[in-house]
Design a protein around this motif. Structure first.
Motif, short mmCIF file in Angstrom:
data_model
loop_
_atom_site.label_atom_id
_atom_site.label_comp_id
_atom_site.label_asym_id
_atom_site.label_seq_id
_atom_site.Cartn_x
_atom_site.Cartn_y
_atom_site.Cartn_z
N PHE A 86 0.83 -1.21 0.00
CA PHE A 86 0.00 0.00 0.00
C PHE A 86 0.86 1.25 0.00
N ASP A 87 1.86 1.29 0.88
CA ASP A 87 2.72 2.48 0.96
C ASP A 87 3.45 2.73 -0.35
N PHE A 375 -8.58 15.02 0.78
CA PHE A 375 -8.29 15.00 2.21
C PHE A 375 -8.21 13.60 2.82
N PRO A 376 -9.02 12.61 2.36
CA PRO A 376 -8.87 11.27 2.96
C PRO A 376 -7.45 10.73 2.88
N ARG A 377 -6.82 10.91 1.73
CA ARG A 377 -5.44 10.44 1.57
C ARG A 377 -4.51 11.23 2.50
N MET A 378 -4.69 12.54 2.60
CA MET A 378 -3.83 13.37 3.45
C MET A 378 -3.94 12.96 4.91
N VAL A 379 -5.20 12.78 5.38
CA VAL A 379 -5.41 12.39 6.78
C VAL A 379 -4.83 11.01 7.04
N ARG A 380 -4.98 10.11 6.07
CA ARG A 380 -4.42 8.76 6.22
C ARG A 380 -2.91 8.81 6.41
N ASP A 381 -2.21 9.60 5.58
CA ASP A 381 -0.76 9.69 5.67
C ASP A 381 -0.31 10.35 6.97
#
Length: 684
Positions: A86-87, A375-381
């Motif tokens: 995933f990363d 934003f979902p991707r940003m918050v996840r990271d």
């Protein structure tokens, strides 16, 4: 042909596919066993690769190809997703986005992705060592005698071929078969491509160009091309190349392109058309006909939506603004001339222009989803880097805002979300200690209210430690210790928006440098909006951003100060009235009046604007406008009300920026220029 003509289409569709990849990868991370999500990811990656190769952005296509190889193993159940995969895929997406941004800026989309490619290839090797037999690519692993998905066109390639027909060019499907004894297959393929590119443009080949160069094909290959010459001439030129056994050139039309275009949601695909003399079974003919019908229906639905350059909408808005000014002028002239036929015509024009105004404004409205979706991707990271567990819940993403506002609110919302992730949500250990679920929740919501849009960022974290905020504010000189004793709870919370304010104990990549929330307030205020914060210690914090629906045409109250005319936006006005000098109070040297069971300050607009020919102190009674800024109110004294009107907001230009209490200007019906008051500047 110049492929730059399709660059705008490529950029738009690439951004759409990248966003889809981000969203689907996040979904897959939550549901790693759902292969239907993997199929969607694979199709987006495959289409993006084909588009990039078509446009000549080889680095972008090569990286997407490596990502596609990994995804192919996953969708065929030969590889299980884990944290490292995933990363790595997310890093690959970041690199792809950077390449597209470089292309937007006029670059070639090149980037050093050696480390990411090495990581992707290591995943393939580890899978091979575990006993599976991964294929190098989905394009080269199709069984003999069957067509792979590479034989089909994606939506982007199909669009290019369709558009070529409109410009007078001919799209062809070319099948080339080499002699059995051909030794230099790659050289012959190159010679064929040389002919195709001299007479037009190659859109897609099967196998891919890379595989042809490395001779990873048997004896035949297929090409979709756009040409400027007839099919017979093209066939003759290719046939003249030595060691070519046969050449078939089949003209393409809209119907055949539809049957050749892979449907976005389809798992199975159809084979390319066969030459006219080749035989097809009745079953194959029926299947191809049914496939051709489906895209035709989809094309009709897609055709109801078009992309419009924002500059064209800006031009349309400017032209309508001039029309609105002339309409007001005509209304004024009609009232002076007093002719029934003229009055009726002007009234009809006013109704039509009002409808037109609504349509023009709606054309500029864009769902906030275009900002929220990143934003979902940003918050996840961020959560992963801080070792926190966080769920981001988005509601009201279909709420619409003017495009000019949408373009500006991204950065403020990034700061608010980063603040919520870093300062708001506690670590897993602290949440469990406080009796909370180990996973924190951030709610990002948007909704309409009157002529405003509200965007809220609310989390169930630790809340604001007001004692710590006060100590920091006093230490940094934001307020004095004496002033701190007079502040209420809301005023203490608002101190976090002071420039350079930070309660972070240590500096990190995310926070602690004193840059953030003051930027949020400055940006939101410049947009004519407002931001407030409500917090309960130990339970969480909510930031509420209030924004105007549009910045181009607004409703305003026109007022006079002596000979000068001004406009005050209606969105800031609570009510109007009359106040007597005898009813004013003197509180610590400041004039105040009683209003709705409270006391609010009085603002002399003539003094603020230094009006040369009006002084309200000579009047016993004054016209009054009560304005509001968040929780604060003020009574503004004016000379005379003119009335309510729709006005067009005009900038004062770069030489007249930062004028106190003035946000712009408008042209009135009589041709006069009226300055637009900024109510936020009148309330301290």
């Amino acid at each position: 042909m110049d492929m730059n003509a399709y660059l705008s289409m490529f950029i738009d569709e690439s951004n759409d596919h990248l966003q889809s990849l981000n969203e689907n990868l996040l979904q897959l991370e939550s549901n790693p066993e759902d292969l239907s999500i993997v199929q969607s990811i694979f199709r987006s990656a495959h289409t993006l690769k084909g588009m990039s190769a078509t446009m000549g952005f080889e680095d972008l296509a090569a990286l997407t190809h490596e990502m596609e190889n990994v995804l192919d193993l996953v969708r065929n159940s030969k590889l299980k997703m884990d944290s490292f995969i995933f990363d790595t895929l997310f890093k690959g997406l970041d690199a792809l986005e950077a390449m597209v941004q470089d292309i937007i800026g006029g670059g070639t989309g090149k980037a050093d992705v050696t480390a990411i490619v090495a990581a992707l290839q290591s995943i393939l090797k580890s899978d091979y060592k575990s006993g599976s037999a991964p294929s190098a690519s989905s394009e080269t692993s199709a069984p003999a005698g069957e067509e792979s998905s590479a034989s089909l066109l994606d939506q982007f390639q199909s669009s290019i071929l369709l558009q070529s027909m409109e410009t007078g060019h001919e799209p062809y499907y070319v099948q080339v078969t080499l002699d059995d004894n051909c030794v230099l297959k790659a050289a012959r393929a190159y010679m064929v491509f040389d002919v195709l590119e001299r007479t037009g443009e190659v859109v897609k080949s099967d196998p891919s160009v890379q595989d042809l160069e490395q001779e990873k094909f048997d004896r035949s290959f297929k090409v979709f091309t756009i040409s400027t010459i007839p099919a017979a001439s093209l066939r003759e030129q290719i046939a003249n190349i030595s060691e070519i056994a046969s050449v078939e050139v089949t003209p393409l039309d809209a119907e055949s392109l539809a049957s050749l275009t892979s449907a976005p949601a389809a798992a199975a695909v159809e084979a390319p058309p066969k030459p006219a003399e080749a035989e097809e079974t009745p079953a194959a003919k029926k299947e191809a006909a049914e496939t051709a019908k489906k895209p035709a229906a989809g094309t009709q639905a897609v055709g109801r939506t078009i992309r419009v350059d924002i500059d064209r909408l800006d031009t349309l808005m400017n032209l309508f603004s001039e029309l609105l000014i002339d309409r007001v002028r005509l209304e004024q002239l009609a009232s002076e001339i007093k002719r029934n036929d003229l009055t009726e015509t002007v009234e009809h024009m006013a109704r039509v222009s009002s409808d037109l105004q609504n349509i023009v404004l709606k054309l500029r409205m864009v769902p906030v989803d275009s900002v929220f979706n990143r934003f979902p991707r940003m918050v996840r990271d961020l959560a992963k880097s801080l070792d926190k567990k966080i769920d981001l819940v988005i509601t009201g993403a279909d709420t619409e805002l003017d495009r000019t506002v949408i373009d500006e609110i991204g950065d403020p919302l990034v700061h608010l979300l980063r603040n919520s992730v870093d300062h708001g949500i506690e670590t897993t250990a602290k949440r469990l200690e406080a009796g909370k679920p180990e996973t924190g929740t951030i709610n990002l919501r948007a909704y309409h209210s009157g002529n405003h849009v509200f965007i809220e960022v609310e989390e169930d974290g630790a809340g604001i430690n007001q004692e710590k905020v006060l100590k920091t504010a006093i230490k940094n000189g934001v307020i004095t210790e004496e002033e701190s004793k007079k502040l209420n709870s809301n005023e203490i919370n608002m101190l976090i928006f002071a420039p350079g304010f930070s309660t972070a104990d240590k500096i990190s990549d995310i926070s602690g440098r004193g840059v953030g929330l003051d930027v949020v307030k400055t940006k939101i205020t410049s947009l004519g909006g407002n931001v407030t914060v409500h917090s309960e210690f130990g339970k969480g914090t909510k930031f509420s951003v209030q924004l105007p629906l549009t910045l181009s045409i607004i409703s305003a109250m026109l007022i006079k100060l002596g000979s000068e005319k001004y406009a005050i936006p209606l969105t800031s006005i609570v009510e109007t009235g009359i106040v007597k000098r005898s009813s004013m109070l003197n509180v610590h040297g400041n004039r105040m009046i009683k209003f709705r069971n409270t006391i609010i300050p009085v603002v002399s607009l003539s003094q603020v604007l230094e009006s040369p020919d009006y002084d309200e102190t000579t009047e016993e009674e004054n016209e009054m406008i009560v304005i509001r800024k968040g929780e604060k109110w003020a009574a503004v004294l004016v000379d005379e009300f003119i009335g309510q009107s729709e006005i067009v907001l005009k900038s004062l230009g770069k030489y007249l920026t930062n004028i106190h209490a003035i946000s712009g200007a408008t042209i009135l019906g009589d041709g006069q220029v009226a300055l637009i008051i900024d109510p936020n500047a009148l309330i301290k």
